[in-house]
Motif scaffolding. Sequence first.
Motif, PDB file in Angstrom:
ATOM      1  N   ARG A 169       0.819  -1.212   0.000  1.00 16.19           N
ATOM      2  CA  ARG A 169       0.000   0.000   0.000  1.00 16.19           C
ATOM      3  C   ARG A 169       0.855   1.265   0.000  1.00 16.19           C
ATOM      4  NH1 ARG A 169      -5.550  -0.645   3.259  1.00 16.19           N
ATOM      5  NH2 ARG A 169      -5.215   1.611   3.405  1.00 16.19           N
ATOM      6  N   ARG A 170       1.914   1.275   0.794  1.00 11.51           N
ATOM      7  CA  ARG A 170       2.767   2.455   0.871  1.00 11.51           C
ATOM      8  C   ARG A 170       3.387   2.769  -0.485  1.00 11.51           C
ATOM      9  NH1 ARG A 170       7.953   2.303   1.390  1.00 11.51           N
ATOM     10  NH2 ARG A 170       7.857   0.165   2.176  1.00 11.51           N
ATOM     11  N   GLN A 171       3.949   1.765  -1.148  1.00  8.95           N
ATOM     12  CA  GLN A 171       4.575   1.990  -2.449  1.00  8.95           C
ATOM     13  C   GLN A 171       3.548   2.425  -3.493  1.00  8.95           C
ATOM     14  OE1 GLN A 171       6.335  -1.900  -2.865  1.00  8.95           O
ATOM     15  NE2 GLN A 171       8.366  -1.157  -2.268  1.00  8.95           N
ATOM     16  N   ASP A 172       2.364   1.842  -3.446  1.00  8.78           N
ATOM     17  CA  ASP A 172       1.330   2.212  -4.409  1.00  8.78           C
ATOM     18  C   ASP A 172       0.920   3.673  -4.231  1.00  8.78           C
ATOM     19  OD1 ASP A 172       1.447  -0.377  -5.272  1.00  8.78           O
ATOM     20  OD2 ASP A 172      -0.439  -1.002  -4.353  1.00  8.78           O
ATOM     21  N   TYR A 173       0.788   4.097  -2.975  1.00  7.82           N
ATOM     22  CA  TYR A 173       0.405   5.489  -2.719  1.00  7.82           C
ATOM     23  C   TYR A 173       1.522   6.432  -3.153  1.00  7.82           C
ATOM     24  CZ  TYR A 173      -1.712   9.507  -0.428  1.00  7.82           C
ATOM     25  OH  TYR A 173      -2.292  10.734  -0.184  1.00  7.82           O
ATOM     26  N   GLN A 174       2.754   6.075  -2.884  1.00  9.15           N
ATOM     27  CA  GLN A 174       3.877   6.926  -3.277  1.00  9.15           C
ATOM     28  C   GLN A 174       4.012   7.017  -4.789  1.00  9.15           C
ATOM     29  OE1 GLN A 174       7.255   5.390  -1.114  1.00  9.15           O
ATOM     30  NE2 GLN A 174       6.591   6.316   0.824  1.00  9.15           N
ATOM     31  N   GLY A 175       3.477   6.036  -5.503  1.00 11.49           N
ATOM     32  CA  GLY A 175       3.446   6.127  -6.958  1.00 11.49           C
ATOM     33  C   GLY A 175       2.618   7.322  -7.428  1.00 11.49           C
ATOM     34  N   SER A 176       1.593   7.680  -6.676  1.00 10.95           N
ATOM     35  CA  SER A 176       0.806   8.863  -7.002  1.00 10.95           C
ATOM     36  C   SER A 176       1.625  10.128  -6.783  1.00 10.95           C
ATOM     37  CB  SER A 176      -0.458   8.907  -6.136  1.00 10.95           C
ATOM     38  OG  SER A 176      -1.286   7.800  -6.414  1.00 10.95           O
ATOM     39  N   TRP A 177       2.440  10.146  -5.731  1.00 10.08           N
ATOM     40  CA  TRP A 177       3.338  11.289  -5.529  1.00 10.08           C
ATOM     41  C   TRP A 177       4.273  11.453  -6.719  1.00 10.08           C
ATOM     42  CZ3 TRP A 177       5.101  10.063   0.173  1.00 10.08           C
ATOM     43  CH2 TRP A 177       4.101  10.467   1.065  1.00 10.08           C
ATOM     44  N   PHE A 178       4.769  10.336  -7.225  1.00  5.87           N
ATOM     45  CA  PHE A 178       5.674  10.397  -8.385  1.00  5.87           C
ATOM     46  C   PHE A 178       4.960  11.024  -9.578  1.00  5.87           C
ATOM     47  CE2 PHE A 178       7.212   8.508 -12.358  1.00  5.87           C
ATOM     48  CZ  PHE A 178       8.535   8.908 -12.330  1.00  5.87           C
ATOM     49  N   GLN A 179       3.728  10.599  -9.824  1.00  6.05           N
ATOM     50  CA  GLN A 179       2.977  11.152 -10.950  1.00  6.05           C
ATOM     51  C   GLN A 179       2.784  12.663 -10.786  1.00  6.05           C
ATOM     52  OE1 GLN A 179       1.951   9.635 -13.665  1.00  6.05           O
ATOM     53  NE2 GLN A 179       2.199   7.471 -13.158  1.00  6.05           N
ATOM     54  N   LEU A 180       2.477  13.086  -9.583  1.00  8.27           N
ATOM     55  CA  LEU A 180       2.254  14.513  -9.336  1.00  8.27           C
ATOM     56  C   LEU A 180       3.539  15.319  -9.478  1.00  8.27           C
ATOM     57  CD1 LEU A 180      -0.190  14.299  -6.297  1.00  8.27           C
ATOM     58  CD2 LEU A 180      -0.755  14.933  -8.648  1.00  8.27           C
ATOM     59  N   SER A 181       4.645  14.776  -8.999  1.00  7.54           N
ATOM     60  CA  SER A 181       5.914  15.505  -9.105  1.00  7.54           C
ATOM     61  C   SER A 181       6.364  15.627 -10.556  1.00  7.54           C
ATOM     62  CB  SER A 181       7.002  14.825  -8.261  1.00  7.54           C
ATOM     63  OG  SER A 181       7.328  13.549  -8.768  1.00  7.54           O
ATOM     64  N   GLU A 182       6.164  14.572 -11.340  1.00  6.01           N
ATOM     65  CA  GLU A 182       6.545  14.624 -12.751  1.00  6.01           C
ATOM     66  C   GLU A 182       5.675  15.591 -13.549  1.00  6.01           C
ATOM     67  OE1 GLU A 182       9.190  12.683 -14.520  1.00  6.01           O
ATOM     68  OE2 GLU A 182       9.710  13.069 -12.419  1.00  6.01           O
ATOM     69  N   SER A 183       4.479  15.849 -13.063  1.00  8.95           N
ATOM     70  CA  SER A 183       3.554  16.732 -13.787  1.00  8.95           C
ATOM     71  C   SER A 183       3.687  18.191 -13.395  1.00  8.95           C
ATOM     72  CB  SER A 183       2.109  16.277 -13.539  1.00  8.95           C
ATOM     73  OG  SER A 183       1.896  14.961 -14.007  1.00  8.95           O
ATOM     74  N   LEU A 184       4.407  18.485 -12.303  1.00  7.29           N
ATOM     75  CA  LEU A 184       4.441  19.865 -11.825  1.00  7.29           C
ATOM     76  C   LEU A 184       5.062  20.818 -12.839  1.00  7.29           C
ATOM     77  CD1 LEU A 184       3.858  21.869  -9.538  1.00  7.29           C
ATOM     78  CD2 LEU A 184       6.191  21.451  -8.724  1.00  7.29           C
ATOM     79  N   THR A 185       6.198  20.467 -13.410  1.00  8.05           N
ATOM     80  CA  THR A 185       6.864  21.372 -14.356  1.00  8.05           C
ATOM     81  C   THR A 185       5.989  21.668 -15.566  1.00  8.05           C
ATOM     82  OG1 THR A 185       9.058  20.649 -13.636  1.00  8.05           O
ATOM     83  CG2 THR A 185       8.912  21.735 -15.780  1.00  8.05           C
ATOM     84  N   PRO A 186       5.389  20.660 -16.223  1.00  5.80           N
ATOM     85  CA  PRO A 186       4.484  20.989 -17.336  1.00  5.80           C
ATOM     86  C   PRO A 186       3.316  21.878 -16.919  1.00  5.80           C
ATOM     87  CG  PRO A 186       5.033  18.657 -17.382  1.00  5.80           C
ATOM     88  CD  PRO A 186       5.582  19.202 -16.098  1.00  5.80           C
ATOM     89  N   ILE A 187       2.798  21.689 -15.711  1.00 10.13           N
ATOM     90  CA  ILE A 187       1.700  22.539 -15.245  1.00 10.13           C
ATOM     91  C   ILE A 187       2.199  23.960 -15.031  1.00 10.13           C
ATOM     92  CG2 ILE A 187       0.093  22.962 -13.344  1.00 10.13           C
ATOM     93  CD1 ILE A 187      -0.190  19.938 -13.050  1.00 10.13           C
ATOM     94  N   LEU A 188       3.379  24.123 -14.423  1.00 12.82           N
ATOM     95  CA  LEU A 188       3.953  25.463 -14.242  1.00 12.82           C
ATOM     96  C   LEU A 188       4.145  26.165 -15.586  1.00 12.82           C
ATOM     97  CD1 LEU A 188       6.652  24.694 -11.523  1.00 12.82           C
ATOM     98  CD2 LEU A 188       4.789  26.344 -11.263  1.00 12.82           C
ATOM     99  N   GLU A 189       4.607  25.425 -16.570  1.00 15.15           N
ATOM    100  CA  GLU A 189       4.855  26.013 -17.885  1.00 15.15           C
ATOM    101  C   GLU A 189       3.555  26.402 -18.578  1.00 15.15           C
ATOM    102  OE1 GLU A 189       8.987  23.561 -18.867  1.00 15.15           O
ATOM    103  OE2 GLU A 189       7.077  22.858 -19.658  1.00 15.15           O
ATOM    104  N   HIS A 190       2.504  25.628 -18.341  1.00 11.14           N
ATOM    105  CA  HIS A 190       1.220  25.878 -19.009  1.00 11.14           C
ATOM    106  C   HIS A 190       0.381  26.908 -18.277  1.00 11.14           C
ATOM    107  CE1 HIS A 190      -2.324  25.106 -21.434  1.00 11.14           C
ATOM    108  NE2 HIS A 190      -3.021  24.879 -20.324  1.00 11.14           N
TER     109      HIS A 190
END
Length: 286
Positions: free
Chosen positions: A76-97
């Motif tokens: 469960r912990r690793q699965d939840y942290q996978g969502s953190w990874f998705q959010l962190s990878e998306s931050l820069t494109p969101i900032l740019e847009h």
Amino acid sequence: DQQASADLLRRVIEPEHLKEFGYRELTWLTRQIRTIADADPGFAVDIYRAAYSFSESSDEATAMGNSALLAMRSNRRQDYQGSWFQLSESLTPILEHDLQIGLQALTVSLEGYGVRERNREPYPGETGEGRFTVGTQLAHFAADWSHTWYRGGFKPMQDAPVLLTKFEAFLFQLDQSTNATAEMSRIVTTLAGLPFVPAAVWASLLLAGARSPQLYAEVLAPLAVAEPIIRSSDTRYQLGEFIRAAYPVWSNTAKQDFEHTILALTGDRADRYRAVLAGCIPDQMA
């Protein structure tokens, strides 16, 4: 029906629901966070807020896929942290847009992390929370102990601090832009309009200013005379680095404002702050 869809999906990030099912369901949202940010920016910010306000600690096993021949396991912990990874990878494109939404996502995520993991009182004589002037706005400052959990040499590989690393990379890449100064001004103005900005974010701006003083010395000058920033262990080192780099290219007005500010400091430890910051002025210009 965009509103009805958002209302349904918001159930995923309700606190109690997130605790029980977040490890399984949050990743469905975070994989589409950029699409959600386009369609419903406020919902995207709320996803960031909710995701980093909770941390799954269970190591209960979970299945990866449905294969009967090659049954792989996670927890469960690793699965939840996978969502953190998705959010962190998306931050820069969101900032740019959409800079406004990206900065909101960053600050609410760090706020949730701070409450969850770093909720401590500031040192005696330091500012816990305050306001300072940026143009016609009153910007917010909140001490966050980032001098220990981020600036002290150790940077977590998971959780909200990763967003701060992404933000700093975004700032440093901005140097290459033909309108870098205007963009930094827009970042400062946008942050000044947010209800909560942790110290770590202001420190990141100061580091960018120290790196490229010719571009940002004047834009970031209001931070150098902000008493909450001056008095905080979370920002004082970065402020000193910025002063060393910016002072030679500051206008006379910016220099005078800084000097008057440190001379006017009063209260607990004021002498120490004054001596430290005055010592950051290059010798040949003192």
